[in-house]
Design an enzyme around this catalytic site. Structure first.
Site, PDB file in Angstrom:
ATOM      1  N   PRO A  92      47.765  65.945   9.391  1.00 43.47           N
ATOM      2  CA  PRO A  92      47.632  64.546   9.825  1.00 43.47           C
ATOM      3  C   PRO A  92      48.974  63.842   9.921  1.00 43.47           C
ATOM      4  CG  PRO A  92      46.827  64.804   7.562  1.00 43.47           C
ATOM      5  CD  PRO A  92      47.115  66.184   8.084  1.00 43.47           C
ATOM      6  N   HIS A 121      50.691  50.551  12.556  1.00 46.40           N
ATOM      7  CA  HIS A 121      51.195  51.373  13.659  1.00 46.40           C
ATOM      8  C   HIS A 121      51.543  50.542  14.885  1.00 46.40           C
ATOM      9  CE1 HIS A 121      49.619  54.817  11.376  1.00 46.40           C
ATOM     10  NE2 HIS A 121      50.379  55.563  12.145  1.00 46.40           N
ATOM     11  N   LYS A 125      48.722  53.022  19.829  1.00 45.73           N
ATOM     12  CA  LYS A 125      47.922  54.058  19.156  1.00 45.73           C
ATOM     13  C   LYS A 125      46.455  53.904  19.528  1.00 45.73           C
ATOM     14  CE  LYS A 125      47.046  56.090  14.603  1.00 45.73           C
ATOM     15  NZ  LYS A 125      47.102  57.438  15.170  1.00 45.73           N
ATOM     16  N   GLY A 131      44.889  59.075  11.205  1.00 48.93           N
ATOM     17  CA  GLY A 131      44.483  60.319  10.538  1.00 48.93           C
ATOM     18  C   GLY A 131      45.069  60.385   9.136  1.00 48.93           C
TER      19      GLY A 131
HETATM   20  N1  LIG Z   1      50.632  64.579  12.694  1.00 46.33           N
HETATM   21  C1  LIG Z   1      51.666  63.756  12.927  1.00 46.33           C
HETATM   22  O1  LIG Z   1      52.689  63.784  12.212  1.00 46.33           O
HETATM   23  C2  LIG Z   1      51.589  62.810  14.061  1.00 46.33           C
HETATM   24  C3  LIG Z   1      50.445  62.730  14.802  1.00 46.33           C
HETATM   25  N2  LIG Z   1      50.378  61.937  15.893  1.00 46.33           N
HETATM   26  C4  LIG Z   1      49.156  62.030  16.667  1.00 46.33           C
HETATM   27  O2  LIG Z   1      49.444  62.816  17.826  1.00 46.33           O
HETATM   28  C5  LIG Z   1      48.651  62.384  18.921  1.00 46.33           C
HETATM   29  C6  LIG Z   1      49.543  62.038  20.091  1.00 46.33           C
HETATM   30  O3  LIG Z   1      50.317  60.921  19.746  1.00 46.33           O
HETATM   31  P1  LIG Z   1      51.317  60.267  20.813  1.00 46.33           P
HETATM   32  O4  LIG Z   1      52.243  61.293  21.329  1.00 46.33           O
HETATM   33  O5  LIG Z   1      51.855  59.050  20.183  1.00 46.33           O
HETATM   34  O6  LIG Z   1      50.282  59.841  21.947  1.00 46.33           O
HETATM   35  P2  LIG Z   1      50.568  59.574  23.506  1.00 46.33           P
HETATM   36  O7  LIG Z   1      49.355  58.866  24.017  1.00 46.33           O
HETATM   37  O8  LIG Z   1      51.896  58.990  23.693  1.00 46.33           O
HETATM   38  O9  LIG Z   1      50.612  61.042  24.112  1.00 46.33           O
HETATM   39  C7  LIG Z   1      49.492  61.846  24.296  1.00 46.33           C
HETATM   40  C8  LIG Z   1      49.789  62.741  25.465  1.00 46.33           C
HETATM   41  O10 LIG Z   1      48.816  63.742  25.569  1.00 46.33           O
HETATM   42  C9  LIG Z   1      48.522  63.879  26.963  1.00 46.33           C
HETATM   43  N3  LIG Z   1      47.236  64.522  27.104  1.00 46.33           N
HETATM   44  C10 LIG Z   1      46.017  63.952  27.195  1.00 46.33           C
HETATM   45  N4  LIG Z   1      45.081  64.913  27.329  1.00 46.33           N
HETATM   46  C11 LIG Z   1      45.730  66.103  27.316  1.00 46.33           C
HETATM   47  C12 LIG Z   1      45.328  67.450  27.439  1.00 46.33           C
HETATM   48  N5  LIG Z   1      44.052  67.788  27.602  1.00 46.33           N
HETATM   49  N6  LIG Z   1      46.278  68.422  27.384  1.00 46.33           N
HETATM   50  C13 LIG Z   1      47.576  68.091  27.246  1.00 46.33           C
HETATM   51  N7  LIG Z   1      48.014  66.841  27.137  1.00 46.33           N
HETATM   52  C14 LIG Z   1      47.104  65.855  27.174  1.00 46.33           C
HETATM   53  C15 LIG Z   1      48.581  62.461  27.494  1.00 46.33           C
HETATM   54  O11 LIG Z   1      48.726  62.461  28.884  1.00 46.33           O
HETATM   55  P3  LIG Z   1      48.234  61.161  29.716  1.00 46.33           P
HETATM   56  O12 LIG Z   1      49.054  60.014  29.213  1.00 46.33           O
HETATM   57  O13 LIG Z   1      48.521  61.560  31.126  1.00 46.33           O
HETATM   58  O14 LIG Z   1      46.783  61.004  29.404  1.00 46.33           O
HETATM   59  C16 LIG Z   1      49.827  61.959  26.793  1.00 46.33           C
HETATM   60  O15 LIG Z   1      50.999  62.334  27.493  1.00 46.33           O
HETATM   61  C17 LIG Z   1      47.793  61.223  18.393  1.00 46.33           C
HETATM   62  O16 LIG Z   1      46.551  61.734  17.956  1.00 46.33           O
HETATM   63  C18 LIG Z   1      48.607  60.722  17.189  1.00 46.33           C
HETATM   64  O17 LIG Z   1      47.820  60.071  16.241  1.00 46.33           O
HETATM   65  C19 LIG Z   1      51.421  61.175  16.280  1.00 46.33           C
HETATM   66  C20 LIG Z   1      52.586  61.170  15.570  1.00 46.33           C
HETATM   67  C21 LIG Z   1      52.761  62.004  14.393  1.00 46.33           C
HETATM   68  O1  LIG Z   2      49.703  57.769  16.413  1.00 44.53           O
HETATM   69  C1  LIG Z   2      50.714  57.810  15.676  1.00 44.53           C
HETATM   70  O2  LIG Z   2      51.779  57.246  15.963  1.00 44.53           O
HETATM   71  C2  LIG Z   2      50.618  58.551  14.414  1.00 44.53           C
HETATM   72  N1  LIG Z   2      49.531  59.232  14.179  1.00 44.53           N
HETATM   73  C3  LIG Z   2      49.260  59.995  13.019  1.00 44.53           C
HETATM   74  C4  LIG Z   2      48.073  59.419  12.283  1.00 44.53           C
HETATM   75  O3  LIG Z   2      47.132  58.906  12.925  1.00 44.53           O
HETATM   76  O4  LIG Z   2      48.042  59.503  11.059  1.00 44.53           O
HETATM   77  C5  LIG Z   2      50.473  60.211  12.154  1.00 44.53           C
HETATM   78  C6  LIG Z   2      51.407  59.048  12.103  1.00 44.53           C
HETATM   79  O5  LIG Z   2      50.802  58.033  11.370  1.00 44.53           O
HETATM   80  C7  LIG Z   2      51.766  58.586  13.497  1.00 44.53           C
END
Ligand SMILES: NC(=O)C1=CN([C@@H]2O[C@H](COP(=O)(O)OP(=O)(O)OC[C@H]3O[C@@H](n4cnc5c(N)ncnc54)[C@H](OP(=O)(O)O)[C@@H]3O)[C@@H](O)[C@H]2O)C=CC1
Ligand SMILES: O=C(O)C1=N[C@H](C(=O)O)C[C@H](O)C1
Length: 236
Positions: A92, A121, A125, A131
Site C-alpha cells: 500500500p 493527499h 487522488k 490504501g
Molecule cells: N504504494 C505506493 O507507495 C503508492 C501507491 N499509489 C497508488 O498508485 C496508483 C496510481 O497513482 P498515480 O500514479 O498517482 O495515479 P495517476 O492517475 O496519476 O496514474 C494512473 C495511470 O494509470 C493509467 N492507467 C489506467 N488504466 C490503466 C491500465 N489498464 N493499464 C495501464 N495503465 C493504466 C492512467 O492512464 P489514463 O490517465 O490515460 O487513464 C494513468 O496514467 C493509485 O492507486 C495510487 O493510490 C500512488 C503512490 C504511491
Molecule cells: O494516490 C497516492 O498519491 C498515494 N496512494 C497510496 C495510498 O492510497 O495509500 C500511497 C500513498 O499514500 C500515495
C-alpha cells in the site's frame, strides 16, 4: 507514479527498462518483452487484471496500486499456486517512513484507549480512504482485538453524515484532499491525560522509489504473494 518509476529504473545501474505501458496498450505484448519484473501503478479497476496477465506471462510483479481486497488478494494467491517460482509484491505504500509508521502504529495500538487515522493527499487522488490508511487502521484494529481491547470510546450519536469519517474495522479514518499536498498520514492515539501522534509526510514521489526498487530487486527471490513492504525490511 509511472513516470517516476521509469526514471528510477533508468537511473539504477543494475536494472534495464524494457518497456513502459499505459492505458490502452495490449497486455498480449508481455511475453515478447522478455521482462523479468513489471511494476504496476495504474488504477484500482485495472490492477488485478494486470497482475493475472503478468503471472500468466511468467513475469514477477511489484504493485503499488490501491483498491485490493481480501478477495482479490486471495485470487492472486490462488493463481500463484499454479505458477511456481513467480513472485508478486503488493504494497500500500513504498515510502520507508510510511512503512515504519504503520509498523509503529500496530505496536502502539494495544496501549491506547482511542485511535483514529487521518490521511491527507493531493486532490487528484481517485480513492478514499488511501490504501495506506486502510491498512494502518486494519492493523490497529487487529492489534486491539489481539490485546482484548473493546471498541474505541465515542459518545457521538448525532452527526452530519461523514463527520466521523469512515469506519475501518472500528477505527475511524478521515480523508483530506488539498492542493499542494502529496501523501501524508497522521495516526492519533489517546489515553486519559496524554496523546501519542505518529506522522509521516511524502513531500515528493521520489520518496516511494527506494521501496519500489527494493521490491523490484527482491521479488524474483520471493515466490508467491507478499503483501506489504514491511516483509522485505524484516519488519513483518
Ligand atoms: N504504494 C505506493 O507507495 C503508492 C501507491 N499509489 C497508488 O498508485 C496508483 C496510481 O497513482 P498515480 O500514479 O498517482 O495515479 P495517476 O492517475 O496519476 O496514474 C494512473 C495511470 O494509470 C493509467 N492507467 C489506467 N488504466 C490503466 C491500465 N489498464 N493499464 C495501464 N495503465 C493504466 C492512467 O492512464 P489514463 O490517465 O490515460 O487513464 C494513468 O496514467 C493509485 O492507486 C495510487 O493510490 C500512488 C503512490 C504511491
Ligand atoms: O494516490 C497516492 O498519491 C498515494 N496512494 C497510496 C495510498 O492510497 O495509500 C500511497 C500513498 O499514500 C500515495
Amino acid at each position: 507514479m509511472g513516470r517516476t518509476v521509469v526514471a528510477a529504473v533508468e537511473g539504477a545501474p543494475d536494472l534495464t527498462l524494457v518497456a513502459a505501458l499505459d492505458a490502452g496498450d495490449e497486455l498480449a505484448v508481455l511475453p515478447s518483452l522478455r521482462a523479468q519484473v513489471a511494476v504496476d501503478f495504474t488504477v484500482p479497476s485495472a490492477t488485478e487484471a494486470n497482475v493475472h496477465a503478468l503471472i500468466d506471462a511468467g513475469v514477477h510483479a511489484v504493485v503499488g496500486t490501491t483498491g485490493w481486497t481480501d478477495e482479490s488478494l486471495e485470487r492472486v494467491r490462488a493463481h500463484l499456486t499454479r505458477a511456481p517460482g513467480i513472485g508478486v509484491v503488493i504494497a500500500p505504500n513504498f515510502a520507508l517512513g510510511a512503512v515504519l509508521a504503520m509498523t509503529f502504529a500496530a505496536t502502539a495500538a494495544r496501549y491506547f484507549e482511542s485511535a483514529e487515522v487521518i490521511e491527507l493527499h493531493h486532490p487528484d487522488k481517485v480513492d478514499a480512504p488511501s490504501g495506506t490508511a486502510r491498512h494502518t487502521a486494519a492493523a490497529i484494529a487487529a492489534a486491539r482485538a489481539d490485546a482484548g481491547l473493546g471498541a474505541v470510546p465515542d459518545a457521538t450519536t448525532t452527526a452530519l453524515e461523514g463527520a466521523r469519517g469512515a469506519d475501518v474495522d472500528g477505527v475511524r479514518v478521515h480523508s483530506v484532499r488539498l492542493r499542494g499536498l502529496v501523501a501524508h498520514e497522521e495516526i492519533l492515539f489517546g489515553n486519559p491525560g496524554e496523546q501519542f501522534t505518529i506522522r509521516h509526510d511524502s513531500f515528493d514521489r521520489v520518496s516511494f522509489m527506494p521501496g519500489v526498487l527494493l521490491a523490484v530487486r527482491a521479488v524474483g527471490g520471493r515466490p508467491g504473494l507478499t503483501v506489504g513492504l514491511d516483509h522485505l525490511l524484516d519488519l513483518g
